[in-house]
Design an enzyme around this catalytic site. Structure first.
Site, PDB file in Angstrom:
ATOM      1  N   GLN A 237       0.833  -1.203   0.000  1.00  0.00           N
ATOM      2  CA  GLN A 237       0.000   0.000   0.000  1.00  0.00           C
ATOM      3  C   GLN A 237       0.873   1.260   0.000  1.00  0.00           C
ATOM      4  O   GLN A 237       0.417   2.329  -0.328  1.00  0.00           O
ATOM      5  CB  GLN A 237      -0.931   0.010   1.225  1.00  0.00           C
ATOM      6  CG  GLN A 237      -1.994  -1.070   1.177  1.00  0.00           C
ATOM      7  CD  GLN A 237      -2.937  -1.051   2.368  1.00  0.00           C
ATOM      8  OE1 GLN A 237      -3.115  -2.052   3.029  1.00  0.00           O
ATOM      9  NE2 GLN A 237      -3.555   0.096   2.652  1.00  0.00           N
ATOM     10  N   ARG A 384      -9.469  -0.480   7.350  1.00  0.00           N
ATOM     11  CA  ARG A 384     -10.398   0.439   6.710  1.00  0.00           C
ATOM     12  C   ARG A 384     -10.749   1.623   7.597  1.00  0.00           C
ATOM     13  O   ARG A 384     -11.924   1.970   7.776  1.00  0.00           O
ATOM     14  CB  ARG A 384     -11.678  -0.278   6.291  1.00  0.00           C
ATOM     15  CG  ARG A 384     -12.337   0.460   5.140  1.00  0.00           C
ATOM     16  CD  ARG A 384     -13.477  -0.289   4.520  1.00  0.00           C
ATOM     17  NE  ARG A 384     -13.916   0.421   3.343  1.00  0.00           N
ATOM     18  CZ  ARG A 384     -14.293  -0.136   2.211  1.00  0.00           C
ATOM     19  NH1 ARG A 384     -14.312  -1.409   2.093  1.00  0.00           N
ATOM     20  NH2 ARG A 384     -14.683   0.588   1.191  1.00  0.00           N
ATOM     21  N   CYS A 385      -9.723   2.199   8.204  1.00  0.00           N
ATOM     22  CA  CYS A 385      -9.971   3.408   8.972  1.00  0.00           C
ATOM     23  C   CYS A 385      -8.664   4.144   9.132  1.00  0.00           C
ATOM     24  O   CYS A 385      -7.601   3.621   8.861  1.00  0.00           O
ATOM     25  CB  CYS A 385     -10.581   3.109  10.336  1.00  0.00           C
ATOM     26  SG  CYS A 385      -9.408   2.653  11.602  1.00  0.00           S
ATOM     27  N   GLU A 760     -13.231   5.098   4.084  1.00  0.00           N
ATOM     28  CA  GLU A 760     -13.277   4.432   5.371  1.00  0.00           C
ATOM     29  C   GLU A 760     -14.468   4.838   6.218  1.00  0.00           C
ATOM     30  O   GLU A 760     -14.825   4.148   7.173  1.00  0.00           O
ATOM     31  CB  GLU A 760     -11.960   4.696   6.097  1.00  0.00           C
ATOM     32  CG  GLU A 760     -10.811   4.139   5.269  1.00  0.00           C
ATOM     33  CD  GLU A 760      -9.449   4.630   5.689  1.00  0.00           C
ATOM     34  OE1 GLU A 760      -8.478   3.936   5.435  1.00  0.00           O
ATOM     35  OE2 GLU A 760      -9.354   5.707   6.284  1.00  0.00           O
TER      36      GLU A 760
END
Ligand SMILES: Cc1cc2nc3c(=O)[nH]c(=O)nc-3n(C[C@H](O)[C@H](O)[C@H](O)COP(=O)(O)OP(=O)(O)OC[C@H]3O[C@@H](n4cnc5c(N)ncnc54)[C@H](O)[C@@H]3O)c2cc1C
Lengths: 804, 288
Positions: A237, A384-385, A760
């Site tokens: 990522q 996802r945050c 997110e």
């Protein structure tokens, strides 16, 4: 003008710029199975690596015997810590300032820990050989419960740092303690609690789970010993950061390290950090001189690389008796597993947990976080945050409900009463953030009106009465959550990774006939960057998005950036994209003025070209201007048309939203049904509404999974339970509720295009919404809090305990 | 997730398959749809040295009526069971069960024979076959023999089948016309084994239970026939207190494992709830 002249609307539509529901360009290859993922890579002579993993949670390694494995035809080498020690690579630095064993050194600290790396001709031989490596262990008592980590007689886990009294974030209180991070006004908060009319206190556990992307973590390392160059393909990522780390660890100059992240099948935080598999592949390739591939299987992914959450948050609110919140106090016990491998900006050991005052105007607050070691896998990633925001929002949104219950007040009304008001922005929070923009009252009201909130509450009252009369075994819960996210890390003054400020970048190059290639320092894992970045450029420069190619992930060609996680791509690289485009636009304006023979102040941008102010028919299209840039630039101007921007955001962005869930629960089985889920998101300027909707659907589905059962469980011996998709809850289309989406638009005042990031939000806001629905269903039976995850049996157990 | 090495054989007759299994010895295994065996091999919980793939043996496929019985070939898939007209008309309990097994992809390959021969307490068909009082026909080196489903299951992964024997067909006594039936299964999600499940097959006359059989799935080491509950309910009018007693009797014979589906007490209670629901639905479907 004749009929053939396109209208302004037609010209605008042709660009497929911002606001357009442009179809995702990457889906053409994804839907045809033509994506190029790491495991698609096949290089001549490539070998395959596989790990021998610890069967115990805590044990001393007495002996490793690899002779049988080495005797198997096709096996090339077996690496252990003893081989890495001389290279000083048996430990690697983590992003959190700790070190992590690459291969277990004398001791194993979690089940599944990497003990030896077998390199063989293919993955089948490697798997057979891994079974043949004999490891002799002496079992040690496991430490599984974080609440026992700092007990006097707790087992000592980290012998390698047992004498270190100072950690990366200050003093350590115990040999299993990592850090104590405090923020806020403790004295003021304590005083506010002392004098408060009403207080609530609840230990809110957010269980351990995992991002579980469909594609697991993997890499191919290829060392060219003649050129002295290392190429590393991987599921990264943050490819540029991986290159810096690889260069530092391998001692190869950074320009001779080529890191390439090809298509990635989902990341959700799982692919930010560096893992032993990457290091071992690189070492193996350096030693053997041929490419080495490493691919995790599903169980390895779930049980070893980067869990998320595991926060145990004792949360308190103080309020006046008419419901004005006066203070918040939170203590978190953070279970980090065997090594502190959290992927947070360096100065933030608990991420942005201090966003826990949420969307409310809370005058004073204090937060303390204690991180501890246990015999579990390392990680603590932002699934996802943005860095612990999900945990923070869960704490405040559950606490609000508990407070409303104690006050006997409707929780929507309590929220309205305490929201930060539109006119208070930019708003300074008690725990140190400056919220950029928001209009919470409008969003909340729209949500309540759309779902018909009052009617739902009336229906719930009737159902509760019917339940009490024994006419039904079904109860109804209404879950509300109102979240404020903090994304787009971040200003380099307070956000860095390994000392590198968290800016991001874009480079745009326009070729003579108008084709554009643009490269960013971020890396899409499915978010659709190739589509949306092009839309920003299309609107900024008046060039059709279809003529713009976006490329990310190759560190040789893309400008340096910090990568994609924490919803930072649009807030940071998206801003860089707009800024770079504006640099080009400024040059284009000069060229246009020269072509039109007027002063550059006398031309203005007009959708897809420049025109002379007041003389709209005197214009030059971007196509003409671009050609001229290479052909006949104005005197004293360099030819060409390209720009680069490294964008250091002045602040984070603060997306927000109002979610509402209606759930029916069968108390006899604990089976629930999500009857309705409404999600209103405000992410500022909307670049592509279709992609936003897709992101919201995906995020809500993951939120649903986490709240309702997705869990990495350990038994008392520290064995990982159910680390496969048979047990780990990944909802199928059958279980997934129907999502209703909606929006308001409150642009970010400091972002060049006013966009805030959305990927997110649905996860952050969704989890408390589901949990609040379950809790709300049982509130009338006297329950204040039921811990997640809310799977069938736990709901049933709660119902039983409440006498339902 | 990578199986150990194995040899692969694909015979085309039952005799050939039996011969292969005999000559290859104890480390050889029959392969049907592969949806239980191959995952076990990938996890290296099973490491057969040879697989004898039954998929090309035509004699093992299909459904036919033979006198008072319905005969199903062992290699008939769940998907075929869900679309077979004889099964739909005569034993609707079977497709009702198939529909809650795994997912469509698995049902296209997974077979009835594999499901009942596997011996995993999580499989749904064994309890259903016990409920229907089916008979399994086994072919081995010493010829064929028949074993009742009700006597086949000895422990988790232990059955009355001898090594080297192949299950060739399942013979089901054709239920009386107008019989009621239901399979109630609680699971966490599509593709999950039962938290608990109950099968009921009954006949009613003048609102009174004439005959009844009850099977329970995944609440013990083996599938269960709830004999005491059956005795309590036979001849009753399904009065609430009788049902309560029968449910208690059924719960009493369960001994589930605690796992990700829930602790044992939950799974036992769910067996009771599933039985209640299956009874109500079966009774509502029964004619007479
Ligand atoms: C994700 C997933 C979900 C599932 N969910 C369910 C579920 O909800 N309910 C359920 O019941 N099952 C479930 N299953 C299992 C599935 O139904 C299998 O297909 C079934 O258990 C085995 O049938 P098979 O034809 O695939 O047999 P195989 O896997 O090929 O064989 C299973 C075993 O039976 C033996 N065997 C097979 N056929 C014969 C024969 N004719 N004679 C002798 N021995 C034989 C094999 O040697 C092996 O030991 C699931 C499987 C998966 C992968």
């Amino acid at each position: 003008m004749n009929d053939m002249t396109p209208t302004r609307e037609e010209r605008e539509a042709k660009l497929q710029g911002m606001g357009c529901k442009r179809k995702r360009v990457e889906d053409v290859r994804f839907t045809q199975g033509r994506g190029q993922y790491v495991d698609d890579l096949k290089l001549p002579g490539m070998l395959f690596g596989d790990f021998v993993r610890s069967t115990y949670a805590h044990a001393r390694i007495k002996k490793i015997d690899a002779s049988a494995a080495l005797a198997l035809p096709g096996v090339k080498a077996v690496l252990t810590a003893a081989d890495l020690k001389p290279l000083n690579l048996h430990y690697m630095p983590t992003l959190a300032g700790d070190v992590q064993a690459v291969l277990a050194d004398e001791k194993v600290l979690f089940q599944g820990q990497e003990v030896a790396f077998v390199i063989a001709e293919d993955r089948y031989v490697a798997a057979d050989a891994a079974e043949l490596v004999e490891v002799e262990y002496e079992e040690l008592p496991p430490l599984v419960d974080p609440f026992q980590a700092m007990a006097e007689d707790a087992p000592l886990l980290r012998e390698d740092i047992k004498d270190k009294t100072e950690g990366a974030h200050g003093p350590r209180k115990h040999y299993n303690h990592i850090f104590d991070w405090q923020i806020g006004d403790k004295t003021g908060t304590d005083a506010a609690f002392q004098g408060a009319d009403v207080t609530i206190k609840e230990m809110l556990s957010y269980h351990r789970t995992h991002p579980s992307p469909l594609e697991t973590c993997q890499c191919v390392a290829s060392m060219d010993k003649i050129r002295g160059e290392l190429t590393l393909w991987g599921t990264f990522q943050a490819p540029h950061v991986i290159r810096t780390v690889a260069s530092m660890l391998a001692g190869i100059p950074e320009h001779k390290v080529h890191v390439i992240a090809p298509d990635i099948g989902g990341g959700f935080g799982n692919k930010v950090g560096a893992y032993p598999g990457y290091i071992c592949s690189v070492v193996a390739s350096i030693v053997l001189g041929v490419p080495v591939k490493w691919v995790e299987d599903r169980m390895e992914n779930l049980s070893t690389t980067s869990f998320a959450r595991d926060y145990h948050m004792t949360t308190e609110l103080a309020a006046t008796k008419d419901g004005k919140i006066t203070a918040m106090r939170v203590h978190v016990l953070a279970d980090h597993g065997a090594f502190d491998a959290c992927a947070d900006p360096s100065k933030w050991p608990a991420g942005f947990m201090n966003i826990c005052t949420g969307s409310y105007d809370i005058p004073v607050a204090h937060l303390a976080v204690d991180g501890v070691y246990t015999n579990k896998a390392p990680g603590g990633v932002a699934y996802r945050c943005s860095f612990r925001v999900t945990e923070a929002v869960y704490a405040i949104e559950r606490a609000i409900e508990i407070l409303a219950q104690k006050l006997g007040m409707d929780s929507a009304e309590l929220r309205m009463k305490n929201f930060i008001k539109a006119e208070q922005f930019p708003y300074q929070s008690a725990l140190g953030w400056e919220y950029d923009s928001g209009d919470y009252h409008t969003a909340m009201r729209k949500a309540l009106d759309t779902v018909g909130y009052d009617a739902l509450r009336a229906e719930q009252t009737a159902k509760r009465d019917a339940f009490r009369r024994g006419e039904t075994r079904e109860i109804m819960g209404i879950g509300i959550s109102f979240f404020t996210e903090i994304v787009g890390a971040g200003p380099t003054r307070n956000c860095d990774i390994l000392g590198i400020g968290m800016f991001d970048s874009a480079e745009i190059r326009i070729h003579p006939t108008g084709g554009v290639i643009a490269r960013m320092g971020t890396k899409s894992q499915g978010q659709g960057h190739e589509t949306t970045y092009a839309q920003i450029i299309a609107t900024e420069l008046g060039i059709p998005a279809d003529d713009i190619m976006i490329e990310e992930g190759n560190t040789d060609t893309a400008p340096y950036g910090l990568g994609t996680y924490g919803s930072r791509s649009t807030p940071v690289a998206g801003a860089a994209t707009a800024v770079a485009a504006r640099k080009i636009k400024a040059k284009a304006q000069m060229i246009a003025a020269h072509m039109l023979e007027v002063h550059h102040d006398d031309v203005e941008f007009d959708i897809d070209g420049f025109r002379v102010k007041g003389l709209p028919e005197k214009r030059k299209s971007m196509k003409e201007i671009v050609w001229a840039a290479y052909n006949q630039p104005p005197p004293n101007m360099e030819p060409g048309l390209e720009a680069v921007s490294y964008y250091d955001p002045p602040n984070m962005t603060y997306p927000f939203g109002a979610y509402l869930c209606v759930m029916d629960i069968d108390v006899d089985t604990g089976v629930y049904k999500v009857r309705r889920f409404y999600a209103l998101d405000d992410c500022g300027t909307r670049i592509n509404p279709m992609i936003i909707e897709g992101q919201v659907h995906g995020g809500l589905t993951e939120a649903f999974a986490v709240a309702m059962g997705q869990e990495i469980r350990y038994d008392e011996q520290g064995n990982v339970m159910g680390a496969s998709f048979m047990d780990f809850f990944l909802p199928t289309a059958v279980e997934t509720p129907v999502w209703e989406t909606d929006h308001t638009v409150t642009p970010s005042p400091h972002h060049p295009i006013g966009a805030k990031g959305v990927g997110e939000s649905p996860h952050v806001g969704g989890v408390p919404c589901f949990s609040n629905a379950v809790n709300d269903a049982f509130a009338f039976l006297g329950s204040t809090h039921i811990q997640m995850p809310h799977d069938h049996w736990r709901i049933w157990k709660a119902a039983r305990a409440l006498g339902a | 997730m990578i199986p150990a090495n194995f040899a692969y054989h694909r015979p085309s007759t039952i005799e050939e398959a039996v011969g292969l299994l005999a000559s290859l010895g104890e480390e050889a295994r029959a392969l049907a749809g592969g949806f239980s065996l191959i995952p076990m091999m990938k996890l290296r919980l099973a490491a057969p040295e040879a697989l004898v793939d039954l998929s090309r043996i035509a004699a093992l496929k299909g459904v036919r009526e033979e006198g008072p019985e319905i005969v199903v070939g062992a290699m008939t898939t769940q998907h075929q069971l869900m679309s077979d007209p004889i099964i739909a008309a005569k034993v609707p309990l079977i497709p009702e069960t198939s529909a809650v097994i795994a997912d469509p992809q698995i049902r296209y390959r997974g077979t009835l024979g594999g499901n009942v021969a596997n011996g995993d307490p999580g499989n749904d068909m064994p309890a259903v076959m016990m409920t229907l009082d089916a008979t399994y026909v086994l072919a081995g080196p010493n010829g064929t023999r028949s074993v009742k489903a009700r006597g086949f299951y000895e422990g988790a992964y232990f059955t009355a089948a001898e090594p080297g024997e192949i299950l060739t067909e399942i013979r089901i006594p054709t239920p009386a016309p107008g019989a009621g039936y239901a399979y109630e299964k609680l699971k966490r999600k599509v593709g999950d084994y039962a938290t608990a499940a109950a099968a009921v097959q009954l006949t009613m006359k003048a609102s009174t239970v004439e005959t009844i059989a009850i099977g329970l799935t995944n609440v013990s080491e083996t599938p269960l026939l709830a004999q005491d509950a059956m005795t309590i309910l036979a001849g009753s009018r399904l009065e609430p207190e009788v049902v309560d007693r029968a449910v208690a009797a059924a719960e009493a014979i369960t001994n589930p494992a605690s796992d990700g589906r829930g602790p044992a007490e939950y799974r036992t209670a769910m067996a009771g709830i599933m039985l209640r629901r299956a009874l109500a639905r079966a009774a509502s479907r029964a004619q007479g």
